[in-house]
Design a protein around this motif. Structure first.
Motif, PDB file in Angstrom:
ATOM      1  N   THR A  69      15.043  33.910  20.366  1.00  0.00           N
ATOM      2  CA  THR A  69      15.654  35.098  20.965  1.00  0.00           C
ATOM      3  C   THR A  69      16.096  36.091  19.892  1.00  0.00           C
ATOM      4  OG1 THR A  69      16.444  33.795  22.840  1.00  0.00           O
ATOM      5  CG2 THR A  69      17.499  35.921  22.480  1.00  0.00           C
ATOM      6  N   LEU A  70      16.744  35.589  18.844  1.00  0.00           N
ATOM      7  CA  LEU A  70      17.242  36.467  17.785  1.00  0.00           C
ATOM      8  C   LEU A  70      16.102  37.121  17.009  1.00  0.00           C
ATOM      9  CD1 LEU A  70      20.182  34.226  16.563  1.00  0.00           C
ATOM     10  CD2 LEU A  70      20.377  36.481  17.649  1.00  0.00           C
ATOM     11  N   LEU A  71      15.011  36.382  16.809  1.00  0.00           N
ATOM     12  CA  LEU A  71      13.856  36.978  16.138  1.00  0.00           C
ATOM     13  C   LEU A  71      13.245  38.087  16.992  1.00  0.00           C
ATOM     14  CD1 LEU A  71      12.154  33.923  14.420  1.00  0.00           C
ATOM     15  CD2 LEU A  71      12.804  36.062  13.321  1.00  0.00           C
ATOM     16  N   ARG A  72      13.255  37.904  18.281  1.00  0.00           N
ATOM     17  CA  ARG A  72      12.787  38.947  19.192  1.00  0.00           C
ATOM     18  C   ARG A  72      13.648  40.198  19.072  1.00  0.00           C
ATOM     19  NH1 ARG A  72       7.951  39.161  22.141  1.00  0.00           N
ATOM     20  NH2 ARG A  72       7.245  37.036  22.529  1.00  0.00           N
ATOM     21  N   LEU A  73      14.961  39.987  18.994  1.00  0.00           N
ATOM     22  CA  LEU A  73      15.892  41.108  18.948  1.00  0.00           C
ATOM     23  C   LEU A  73      15.951  41.774  17.576  1.00  0.00           C
ATOM     24  CD1 LEU A  73      18.859  39.550  20.982  1.00  0.00           C
ATOM     25  CD2 LEU A  73      17.207  41.256  21.779  1.00  0.00           C
TER      26      LEU A  73
ATOM     27  N   GLY B   4      15.487  35.484   7.996  1.00  0.00           N
ATOM     28  CA  GLY B   4      16.535  34.680   7.383  1.00  0.00           C
ATOM     29  C   GLY B   4      17.867  34.818   8.098  1.00  0.00           C
ATOM     30  N   TRP B   5      18.217  36.060   8.448  1.00  0.00           N
ATOM     31  CA  TRP B   5      19.455  36.297   9.181  1.00  0.00           C
ATOM     32  C   TRP B   5      19.406  35.661  10.569  1.00  0.00           C
ATOM     33  CZ3 TRP B   5      23.850  38.082   7.187  1.00  0.00           C
ATOM     34  CH2 TRP B   5      23.792  38.800   5.984  1.00  0.00           C
ATOM     35  N   ALA B   6      18.258  35.775  11.223  1.00  0.00           N
ATOM     36  CA  ALA B   6      18.125  35.224  12.575  1.00  0.00           C
ATOM     37  C   ALA B   6      18.257  33.701  12.563  1.00  0.00           C
ATOM     38  CB  ALA B   6      16.782  35.639  13.175  1.00  0.00           C
ATOM     39  N   ILE B   7      17.600  33.056  11.606  1.00  0.00           N
ATOM     40  CA  ILE B   7      17.688  31.591  11.528  1.00  0.00           C
ATOM     41  C   ILE B   7      19.108  31.157  11.178  1.00  0.00           C
ATOM     42  CG2 ILE B   7      16.917  29.547  10.276  1.00  0.00           C
ATOM     43  CD1 ILE B   7      14.841  30.577  12.203  1.00  0.00           C
ATOM     44  N   GLY B   8      19.729  31.858  10.217  1.00  0.00           N
ATOM     45  CA  GLY B   8      21.099  31.527   9.839  1.00  0.00           C
ATOM     46  C   GLY B   8      22.064  31.678  10.999  1.00  0.00           C
ATOM     47  N   LEU B   9      21.882  32.742  11.784  1.00  0.00           N
ATOM     48  CA  LEU B   9      22.740  32.961  12.943  1.00  0.00           C
ATOM     49  C   LEU B   9      22.490  31.897  14.011  1.00  0.00           C
ATOM     50  CD1 LEU B   9      24.914  34.814  14.018  1.00  0.00           C
ATOM     51  CD2 LEU B   9      23.131  36.321  14.924  1.00  0.00           C
TER      52      LEU B   9
ATOM     53  N   VAL C   6      25.039  21.613   8.854  1.00  0.00           N
ATOM     54  CA  VAL C   6      24.203  20.790   7.962  1.00  0.00           C
ATOM     55  C   VAL C   6      22.960  20.295   8.687  1.00  0.00           C
ATOM     56  CG1 VAL C   6      24.103  18.650   6.620  1.00  0.00           C
ATOM     57  CG2 VAL C   6      26.147  20.106   6.525  1.00  0.00           C
ATOM     58  N   PHE C   7      23.118  19.807   9.902  1.00  0.00           N
ATOM     59  CA  PHE C   7      21.971  19.293  10.645  1.00  0.00           C
ATOM     60  C   PHE C   7      20.987  20.423  10.980  1.00  0.00           C
ATOM     61  CE2 PHE C   7      25.481  16.390  12.482  1.00  0.00           C
ATOM     62  CZ  PHE C   7      25.516  15.656  11.300  1.00  0.00           C
ATOM     63  N   GLY C   8      21.529  21.592  11.319  1.00  0.00           N
ATOM     64  CA  GLY C   8      20.663  22.736  11.600  1.00  0.00           C
ATOM     65  C   GLY C   8      19.884  23.173  10.373  1.00  0.00           C
ATOM     66  N   TRP C   9      20.550  23.160   9.225  1.00  0.00           N
ATOM     67  CA  TRP C   9      19.870  23.529   7.979  1.00  0.00           C
ATOM     68  C   TRP C   9      18.742  22.554   7.676  1.00  0.00           C
ATOM     69  CZ3 TRP C   9      19.684  20.812   3.249  1.00  0.00           C
ATOM     70  CH2 TRP C   9      19.097  21.511   2.193  1.00  0.00           C
ATOM     71  N   LEU C  10      18.970  21.265   7.894  1.00  0.00           N
ATOM     72  CA  LEU C  10      17.926  20.271   7.648  1.00  0.00           C
ATOM     73  C   LEU C  10      16.764  20.428   8.627  1.00  0.00           C
ATOM     74  CD1 LEU C  10      20.200  17.179   6.935  1.00  0.00           C
ATOM     75  CD2 LEU C  10      18.593  18.224   5.319  1.00  0.00           C
ATOM     76  N   PHE C  11      17.070  20.777   9.868  1.00  0.00           N
ATOM     77  CA  PHE C  11      16.014  21.045  10.849  1.00  0.00           C
ATOM     78  C   PHE C  11      15.140  22.197  10.378  1.00  0.00           C
ATOM     79  CE2 PHE C  11      15.279  22.747  15.444  1.00  0.00           C
ATOM     80  CZ  PHE C  11      13.989  22.236  15.446  1.00  0.00           C
ATOM     81  N   TRP C  12      15.778  23.264   9.904  1.00  0.00           N
ATOM     82  CA  TRP C  12      15.017  24.428   9.414  1.00  0.00           C
ATOM     83  C   TRP C  12      14.281  24.105   8.111  1.00  0.00           C
ATOM     84  CZ3 TRP C  12      16.604  27.059   4.816  1.00  0.00           C
ATOM     85  CH2 TRP C  12      15.769  28.124   4.474  1.00  0.00           C
ATOM     86  N   ARG C  13      14.965  23.416   7.200  1.00  0.00           N
ATOM     87  CA  ARG C  13      14.387  23.159   5.877  1.00  0.00           C
ATOM     88  C   ARG C  13      13.281  22.117   5.929  1.00  0.00           C
ATOM     89  NH1 ARG C  13      12.145  22.699   1.962  1.00  0.00           N
ATOM     90  NH2 ARG C  13      12.800  22.680  -0.223  1.00  0.00           N
TER      91      ARG C  13
END
Length: 269
Positions: A175-179, A186-191, A232-239
Motif C-alpha cells: 500500500t505504501l509503495l503504491r502511495l 526504503g521509506w515505504a519498507i521502513g514505515l 527486528v523481526f520485520g527487518w529480518l523479513f525484509w533483509r
C-alpha cells in the motif's frame, strides 16, 4: 503483471498463488497448536461462563478459532502482496536463494538478544506497573516453564509471524509503495516495518486486558517491548526471508526464558 519495483535478486514471483498461500498457512496452523497446550486463563473463564461450561479441550479449541482465522486471512494477504514488494519466503517459493548458515545464525542471534533485552527491560519496568500486574506476574510464574516456552516458540515464532509480517507488513509495504512510489521504496519498507511492529504490540493488549486492569505504564510497556521485537523481526523479513523472522521470533522466547530462569536462580541464592 509486473511488480511496482524490481524484485530483489533471487526472489521470484513464479510460485503459484496456491503454493504461496498453503505453505505459509500450514506453518501458521502448526503455530496455532501451541495455543492448545495450556488451559484458558482463569480470568477469561470467569468473564465467559458459557466458555467455562465446555469441556477443557473445547475451551482451548474455541479460543484458538479467532487466531486460526487471522492466520488464514494473513496467509492469503501475504500470498497476494509479499512477492510484489520483494518480500520472500523459502517455503512459499518466492525466495530461491541458497540460505547460508550465516543467515540462520544472524536470525538466532538477533532473536536471543531481543529476548534477553525484553526480559531485562520488563524486570526493570515492573515496579512502575502496579500491584495488580505484579500479582499477575507471580501467578503466571506458577505455569509450567516448558509448556510456556513451547507455546511461545510455536505460536509466537510461527503464527504471529504469519499474521504480523507475512500478512500485515506485506500489505502495508504494498500500500505504501503504491502511495509513495517506488523511488521511496526504503521509506515505504521502513514505515511498513514500524507500523506492523506497533500493531504487533497493540495486538497483545486485549488478551492482557482480560487478565489485569490496564494503565498507561502497562500499555506503554506492552507496546515498547513487543514493538522492539517486531522491528527486528520485520527487518529480518525484509533483509532475508519470512523464515529468518520466524527463527528470530522463536529464539526470542528462548532468550526470555533464560532471563526468567536466571532471575529465579539469583533470587534463590
Amino acid at each position: 503483471m509486473p511488480s511496482l519495483n524490481a524484485l530483489a535478486s533471487g526472489r521470484s514471483p513464479q510460485a503459484t498463488g496456491t503454493r504461496r498461500f498453503l505453505t505459509v498457512a500450514s506453518l501458521g496452523v502448526l503455530g496455532i497448536t501451541g495455543l492448545l497446550l495450556s488451559p484458558p486463563p482463569a480470568a477469561v473463564l470467569v468473564a465467559a461462563p458459557e466458555l467455562a461450561a465446555l469441556p477443557p479441550w473445547a475451551q482451548r479449541a474455541v479460543l484458538a478459532l479467532n487466531p486460526l482465522l487471522l492466520v488464514l486471512a494473513a496467509a492469503a494477504l501475504g500470498a497476494v502482496c509479499a512477492h510484489r514488494v520483494g518480500l520472500g519466503s523459502l517455503v512459499a517459493g518466492t525466495d530461491t536463494r541458497l540460505s547460508k548458515s550465516q543467515t540462520w545464525l544472524q536470525a538466532l542471534g538477533w532473536g536471543l538478544a531481543v529476548g534477553v533485552a525484553v526480559g531485562a527491560l520488563d524486570r526493570l519496568w515492573t515496579p512502575w506497573l502496579g500491584e495488580a500486574w505484579q500479582a499477575w506476574v507471580q501467578t503466571s510464574a506458577a505455569a509450567p516453564r516448558a509448556t510456556t516456552l513451547v507455546q511461545g516458540v510455536l505460536y509466537g515464532g510461527l503464527a504471529e509471524e504469519v499474521i504480523a509480517r507475512w500478512g500485515l507488513m506485506s500489505a502495508l509495504a504494498w500500500t505504501l509503495l503504491r502511495l509513495m512510489g517506488p523511488q521511496r521504496r526504503g521509506w515505504a519498507i521502513g514505515l511498513a516495518i514500524s507500523l506492523s511492529a506497533l500493531a504487533f504490540g497493540a495486538a497483545h493488549l486485549p488478551a492482557l486486558a482480560a487478565q489485569v486492569e490496564l494503565n498507561a505504564a502497562l500499555v506503554a510497556r506492552t507496546l515498547v517491548l513487543n514493538g522492539l521485537g517486531g522491528v527486528v523481526f520485520g527487518w529480518l523479513f525484509w533483509r532475508h526471508h519470512l523464515e529468518a523472522a520466524m527463527a528470530a521470533h522463536a529464539a526470542s522466547h528462548l532468550g526470555l526464558w533464560a532471563v526468567q530462569v536466571g532471575l529465579e536462580v539469583l533470587a534463590m541464592a
